[in-house]
Write a protein that holds these residues in place. Structure first.
Motif, PDB file in Angstrom:
ATOM      1  N   THR A  37       0.844  -1.193   0.000  1.00  0.00           N
ATOM      2  CA  THR A  37       0.000   0.000   0.000  1.00  0.00           C
ATOM      3  C   THR A  37       0.879   1.242   0.000  1.00  0.00           C
ATOM      4  O   THR A  37       1.136   1.810  -1.044  1.00  0.00           O
ATOM      5  CB  THR A  37      -0.980   0.016   1.197  1.00  0.00           C
ATOM      6  N   THR A  38       1.374   1.631   1.162  1.00  0.00           N
ATOM      7  CA  THR A  38       2.080   2.900   1.284  1.00  0.00           C
ATOM      8  C   THR A  38       3.465   2.917   0.648  1.00  0.00           C
ATOM      9  O   THR A  38       4.026   3.983   0.448  1.00  0.00           O
ATOM     10  CB  THR A  38       2.199   3.317   2.762  1.00  0.00           C
ATOM     11  N   TYR A  64      -3.862   0.516  -2.866  1.00  0.00           N
ATOM     12  CA  TYR A  64      -3.872   1.798  -2.165  1.00  0.00           C
ATOM     13  C   TYR A  64      -5.284   2.287  -1.831  1.00  0.00           C
ATOM     14  O   TYR A  64      -5.459   3.034  -0.878  1.00  0.00           O
ATOM     15  CB  TYR A  64      -3.136   2.823  -3.031  1.00  0.00           C
ATOM     16  N   ALA A 113       0.887   4.058   6.962  1.00  0.00           N
ATOM     17  CA  ALA A 113       0.639   5.476   6.711  1.00  0.00           C
ATOM     18  C   ALA A 113       1.968   6.206   6.584  1.00  0.00           C
ATOM     19  O   ALA A 113       2.695   6.360   7.558  1.00  0.00           O
ATOM     20  CB  ALA A 113      -0.195   6.086   7.838  1.00  0.00           C
ATOM     21  N   ALA A 114       2.276   6.632   5.365  1.00  0.00           N
ATOM     22  CA  ALA A 114       3.538   7.323   5.111  1.00  0.00           C
ATOM     23  C   ALA A 114       3.499   8.785   5.524  1.00  0.00           C
ATOM     24  O   ALA A 114       4.530   9.375   5.790  1.00  0.00           O
ATOM     25  CB  ALA A 114       3.914   7.207   3.633  1.00  0.00           C
ATOM     26  N   HIS A 125      -4.864   5.838  11.652  1.00  0.00           N
ATOM     27  CA  HIS A 125      -3.567   5.664  11.011  1.00  0.00           C
ATOM     28  C   HIS A 125      -2.546   6.422  11.840  1.00  0.00           C
ATOM     29  O   HIS A 125      -2.817   7.526  12.300  1.00  0.00           O
ATOM     30  CB  HIS A 125      -3.553   6.265   9.596  1.00  0.00           C
ATOM     31  N   THR A 130       3.882   1.279   9.763  1.00  0.00           N
ATOM     32  CA  THR A 130       3.358   0.306   8.814  1.00  0.00           C
ATOM     33  C   THR A 130       3.374  -1.084   9.434  1.00  0.00           C
ATOM     34  O   THR A 130       4.104  -1.353  10.381  1.00  0.00           O
ATOM     35  CB  THR A 130       4.139   0.312   7.487  1.00  0.00           C
ATOM     36  N   ARG A 152       6.844  11.767   4.014  1.00  0.00           N
ATOM     37  CA  ARG A 152       6.300  10.721   3.159  1.00  0.00           C
ATOM     38  C   ARG A 152       7.372   9.898   2.447  1.00  0.00           C
ATOM     39  O   ARG A 152       7.381   8.673   2.530  1.00  0.00           O
ATOM     40  CB  ARG A 152       5.337  11.355   2.148  1.00  0.00           C
TER      41      ARG A 152
END
Length: 179
Positions: A37-38, A64, A113-114, A125, A130, A152
């Protein structure tokens, strides 16, 4: 003349780790899929940077948003309504579903969650956190990573490395799979 861009990828510090993963997978004729995902495809791209990756890498999915989660993770309307944020159980389920669909020996999953911002309540989040899972027919291993950083790009790279480290640790037998 403009200075030459630096197009080196993956980061140099990843290369020994990637070579070790490649050797471990190839030694056992194991196959691999990725569900991320992230990290946004960085785990897959890192693995594909290794010469000979086609011997072990089958494919990857970047899940995502809700649409790919329905397709790859088997999510239903109930999952969407009840989603409150990533957990070790969710990332393990994601990796298990993708492993089964891709019919591979291992699947690595990543979900976090970046940052720098995150959704608010009821979604929970934590920026810079992660969850990672490695799933095989024999079981699974999970790890939670918290960078403490709200940047990020730095988190995406750190999450990618942590995902690869867990995979290497499982393949090398340093982390035992749970049932």
């Amino acid at each position: 003349m403009e200075p030459a861009e630096d197009y080196s990828f993956p980061p140099a510090s990843f290369k020994p780790l990637l070579n070790e993963i490649s050797a471990l997978l190839r030694a056992t004729s194991s196959t691999l899929a990725v569900a991320e995902t992230t990290t946004g495809g960085l785990v897959s791209a890192s693995l594909l940077s290794v010469s000979g990756a086609s011997k072990f890498f089958v494919g990857g999915a970047t899940v995502y948003t809700t649409k790919p989660r329905r397709a790859w993770a088997g999510w239903t309307d109930e999952n969407v309504v009840n989603y409150r944020g990533p957990t070790p159980e969710l990332v393990t389920e994601l990796a298990a579903n993708v492993r089964e669909q891709m019919d591979v020996t291992y699947c690595i999953g990543e979900w976090g969650a970046a940052g720098p911002t995150v959704l608010g309540p009821p979604i929970v989040h934590v920026v810079g956190q992660t969850y990672i899972a490695v799933v095989s027919r024999e079981g699974f291993a999970t790890r939670v990573v918290n960078t403490g950083v709200a940047e990020r790009e730095k988190n995406m790279v750190a999450f990618t490395k942590a995902t690869l480290v867990l995979l290497r640790d499982v393949l090398a037998g340093d982390v035992k799979l749970e049932q």
